[in-house]
Each structure stands twice: as structure tokens, then as C-alpha cells.
Write a protein that holds these residues in place. Sequence first.
Motif, short mmCIF file in Angstrom:
data_model
loop_
_atom_site.label_atom_id
_atom_site.label_comp_id
_atom_site.label_asym_id
_atom_site.label_seq_id
_atom_site.Cartn_x
_atom_site.Cartn_y
_atom_site.Cartn_z
N ILE A 1 -8.89 -43.67 -9.90
CA ILE A 1 -10.03 -44.27 -9.22
C ILE A 1 -11.36 -43.74 -9.73
O ILE A 1 -12.42 -44.32 -9.46
CB ILE A 1 -9.90 -44.07 -7.67
CG1 ILE A 1 -10.86 -45.00 -6.92
CG2 ILE A 1 -10.13 -42.61 -7.32
CD1 ILE A 1 -10.66 -46.47 -7.22
N ASN A 2 -11.34 -42.67 -10.52
CA ASN A 2 -12.56 -42.17 -11.15
C ASN A 2 -12.87 -42.91 -12.45
O ASN A 2 -13.87 -42.63 -13.11
CB ASN A 2 -12.43 -40.68 -11.45
CG ASN A 2 -12.29 -39.85 -10.20
OD1 ASN A 2 -12.96 -40.11 -9.19
ND2 ASN A 2 -11.42 -38.85 -10.24
N LYS B 1 -2.71 -43.12 -11.01
CA LYS B 1 -2.00 -42.01 -11.63
C LYS B 1 -2.89 -41.34 -12.68
O LYS B 1 -3.64 -42.00 -13.40
CB LYS B 1 -0.70 -42.48 -12.27
CG LYS B 1 0.32 -42.96 -11.24
CD LYS B 1 1.63 -43.31 -11.89
CE LYS B 1 2.66 -43.75 -10.82
NZ LYS B 1 3.94 -44.16 -11.43
N THR B 2 -2.78 -40.01 -12.77
CA THR B 2 -3.55 -39.23 -13.73
C THR B 2 -2.59 -38.36 -14.54
O THR B 2 -1.79 -37.63 -13.96
CB THR B 2 -4.59 -38.34 -13.03
OG1 THR B 2 -5.46 -39.16 -12.24
CG2 THR B 2 -5.41 -37.56 -14.04
N PHE B 3 -2.69 -38.44 -15.87
CA PHE B 3 -1.85 -37.64 -16.74
C PHE B 3 -2.68 -36.61 -17.49
O PHE B 3 -3.88 -36.48 -17.26
CB PHE B 3 -1.08 -38.56 -17.69
CG PHE B 3 -0.02 -39.37 -16.99
CD1 PHE B 3 1.29 -38.91 -16.93
CD2 PHE B 3 -0.34 -40.55 -16.35
CE1 PHE B 3 2.27 -39.64 -16.25
CE2 PHE B 3 0.62 -41.29 -15.68
CZ PHE B 3 1.93 -40.83 -15.63
N MET B 4 -2.07 -35.88 -18.38
CA MET B 4 -2.66 -34.68 -18.97
C MET B 4 -4.01 -34.92 -19.66
O MET B 4 -4.96 -34.15 -19.47
CB MET B 4 -1.68 -34.08 -19.98
CG MET B 4 -2.20 -32.82 -20.67
SD MET B 4 -1.03 -32.15 -21.88
CE MET B 4 -1.15 -33.36 -23.20
N THR B 5 -4.11 -35.97 -20.43
CA THR B 5 -5.28 -36.16 -21.29
C THR B 5 -6.06 -37.41 -20.90
O THR B 5 -5.48 -38.49 -20.74
CB THR B 5 -4.84 -36.30 -22.77
OG1 THR B 5 -4.11 -35.15 -23.14
CG2 THR B 5 -6.03 -36.47 -23.68
N SER B 6 -7.37 -37.27 -20.76
CA SER B 6 -8.23 -38.43 -20.55
C SER B 6 -8.52 -39.06 -21.90
O SER B 6 -9.24 -38.49 -22.72
CB SER B 6 -9.54 -38.02 -19.86
OG SER B 6 -9.29 -37.63 -18.53
N SER B 7 -7.95 -40.23 -22.15
CA SER B 7 -8.10 -40.89 -23.44
C SER B 7 -9.48 -41.52 -23.59
O SER B 7 -10.12 -41.40 -24.64
CB SER B 7 -7.01 -41.96 -23.61
OG SER B 7 -5.73 -41.38 -23.61
N PHE B 8 -9.93 -42.21 -22.55
CA PHE B 8 -11.25 -42.83 -22.55
C PHE B 8 -11.58 -43.22 -21.12
O PHE B 8 -10.82 -42.89 -20.20
CB PHE B 8 -11.31 -44.03 -23.50
CG PHE B 8 -10.22 -45.06 -23.31
CD1 PHE B 8 -10.44 -46.21 -22.57
CD2 PHE B 8 -8.98 -44.90 -23.91
CE1 PHE B 8 -9.44 -47.16 -22.40
CE2 PHE B 8 -7.97 -45.85 -23.76
CZ PHE B 8 -8.20 -46.97 -23.00
N LEU C 1 -12.97 -46.24 -18.18
CA LEU C 1 -12.97 -47.67 -17.90
C LEU C 1 -14.27 -48.32 -18.40
O LEU C 1 -14.27 -49.48 -18.78
CB LEU C 1 -12.80 -47.92 -16.40
CG LEU C 1 -12.76 -49.39 -15.97
CD1 LEU C 1 -11.58 -50.12 -16.61
CD2 LEU C 1 -12.68 -49.51 -14.45
N SER C 2 -15.34 -47.56 -18.42
CA SER C 2 -16.62 -48.08 -18.90
C SER C 2 -16.57 -48.47 -20.37
O SER C 2 -17.45 -49.20 -20.86
CB SER C 2 -17.74 -47.05 -18.67
OG SER C 2 -17.41 -45.81 -19.28
N ASP D 1 -13.01 -53.19 -6.93
CA ASP D 1 -14.43 -52.84 -6.78
C ASP D 1 -14.92 -52.01 -7.96
O ASP D 1 -16.02 -52.23 -8.48
CB ASP D 1 -14.66 -52.08 -5.47
CG ASP D 1 -14.40 -52.93 -4.24
OD1 ASP D 1 -14.38 -54.17 -4.37
OD2 ASP D 1 -14.19 -52.36 -3.15
N LEU D 2 -14.10 -51.05 -8.38
CA LEU D 2 -14.48 -50.19 -9.52
C LEU D 2 -14.60 -51.02 -10.79
O LEU D 2 -15.58 -50.90 -11.53
CB LEU D 2 -13.43 -49.09 -9.70
CG LEU D 2 -13.55 -48.23 -10.96
CD1 LEU D 2 -14.85 -47.41 -10.93
CD2 LEU D 2 -12.34 -47.32 -11.11
N ILE D 3 -13.62 -51.86 -11.06
CA ILE D 3 -13.59 -52.67 -12.29
C ILE D 3 -14.80 -53.59 -12.35
O ILE D 3 -15.51 -53.66 -13.36
CB ILE D 3 -12.28 -53.47 -12.36
CG1 ILE D 3 -11.09 -52.52 -12.54
CG2 ILE D 3 -12.32 -54.48 -13.51
CD1 ILE D 3 -9.74 -53.14 -12.22
#
Length: 253
Positions: free
Chosen positions: A178-179, A214-221, A223-224, A241-243
Motif C-alpha cells: 500500500i506504500n 505483500k512485501t518481499f525483500m527487495t524494492s524493485s521500483f 508504482l509511480s 485509490d493509490l493507483i
Amino acid sequence: MSHLERQDDILSILSKEKKISVEKLSKLLYVSEATIRRDLAHMDNLGLLRRTYGGAMMAKNTAHESAFAMREAENIGAKKAMCGLAIREVNDHDVIYMDSSSTILSMIPLLQRFKQITVITHGIRTALMLSHLENVEVYISGGKVGNFSNSILGSSAIEFYNHINADVTFLSCSGFNINGDITDNNIDHASLKRKMIENSKRVVLLVDNSKFGKTFMTSSFKLSDVDVLVTDKIPPQEFIDLITSLGCKLLYA
């Protein structure tokens, strides 16, 4: 039905049946037993299944089932539905980046409808499947082959993407929170995805409903970075709403 679509269907059937005869596959898919045998021989060579006397079963080795083959066989219906929407973002003569995910494979048969397309990928099976399409010119990166994956990874693969600009990039992921973080379990995959985004005009993310929250080990990129998000069903309202707040186009089956 193309041979690629038929082989996707065989994997989908095997994911439920575990073991099946040539005769039954022939009846389910409305093709001859000779055609099914050719498909099974090809898929056996790729490690996607194991041929048995009179049929086939899911691929296994002494340690575990083939990791990528199992991912490829999972949620085939959702993957096909998402790819059917995502293909709308392709135009004749486009240069396309495709990641190595099993989700993106279901888009390959749909590319047959376009005039000359160029695809750049680090996916081994992805490139092999694309090579069967006469209207597609395929380039694959060099580098280290990831164990139990469909992927060529590492700095050489990243450098390869530095020299080619794409009209549109198609990506999947392991989790979306959601972030607005798009996350994965592999740092090398994350680095490649960031480079693909950097050198592409548009980014299309395919993410099925099970990965939301769900959140995994690495933030790839983030949504922006995404222009179009494609999923298999209506997302929870907080994600809608976020999208929409980020100006990202939402498509769902």
C-alpha cells in the motif's frame, strides 16, 4: 490455437491432473494424438514436464520440482486474462522489453497479431518461445544464468539494456504494498527491472490479486514508475485509490 497456446494449456491441465494420457489431452484440446506427442517431446526437452509411457507428468528432479515450470503452470487462467488486457498496449513495429517472469509468457502467442515487433529480454524460455514467431525479432542479454530460473542475470545483462531503448516494458513482481512499493525476492532481478524502466517510454505492470498487500525483500521500483497496472480482478479500494492518485491506468479482467 497456436502451438504455444496449446502448450500453455497442457501445463495448466498438468498442474491439476499431475499425470495425464496422450489420449485424454487429445480429446481435451481437440487435436490429434500425433500433435500431442510432438508437443510433449518438445516440452520434455525444455524440462517443463516428463514424458511417461502413453502420456506425461509434471517435471521433477531428485531434489525438487522444476521451480520455473511450476510457476509457469500456476494460475494460468489469471495470467492469460491479464495478458489479454496488457497486449492492448502494444503497437505494430514496437520495441518491447519483456521480463523473465512466468506471467509474461502468456503474452507471447498474442504478439502474432502485430506487424514486425522487436523484443528484448533476459528470459531464456521467453526468448525461446518468441523465436517461434515469424513476426518477432528477438534479442537476449548475456550474463550469468540464474539457478532454477528462466533468467540471465548480473552486470552484463544490465549493461545490455543500456544500449537499447524500448517503446514499452512488460514486468511482473512478487509483491505490491500500500506504500506503492513493487517488491521481489531477488536483488539481481530488481536491478534489471530498474534498468528496463529507465530506458523505456511506457511501463506496464502485471500483478495478480494474490500479490496485493505483500512485501518481499527487495524494492524493485515504485508504482509511480508504472503507466499501466493490469490485474486479474478488482483490487481492494485502498489500492484503487493509490493507483488512480498517481495517474496510473488500471485494467482488470
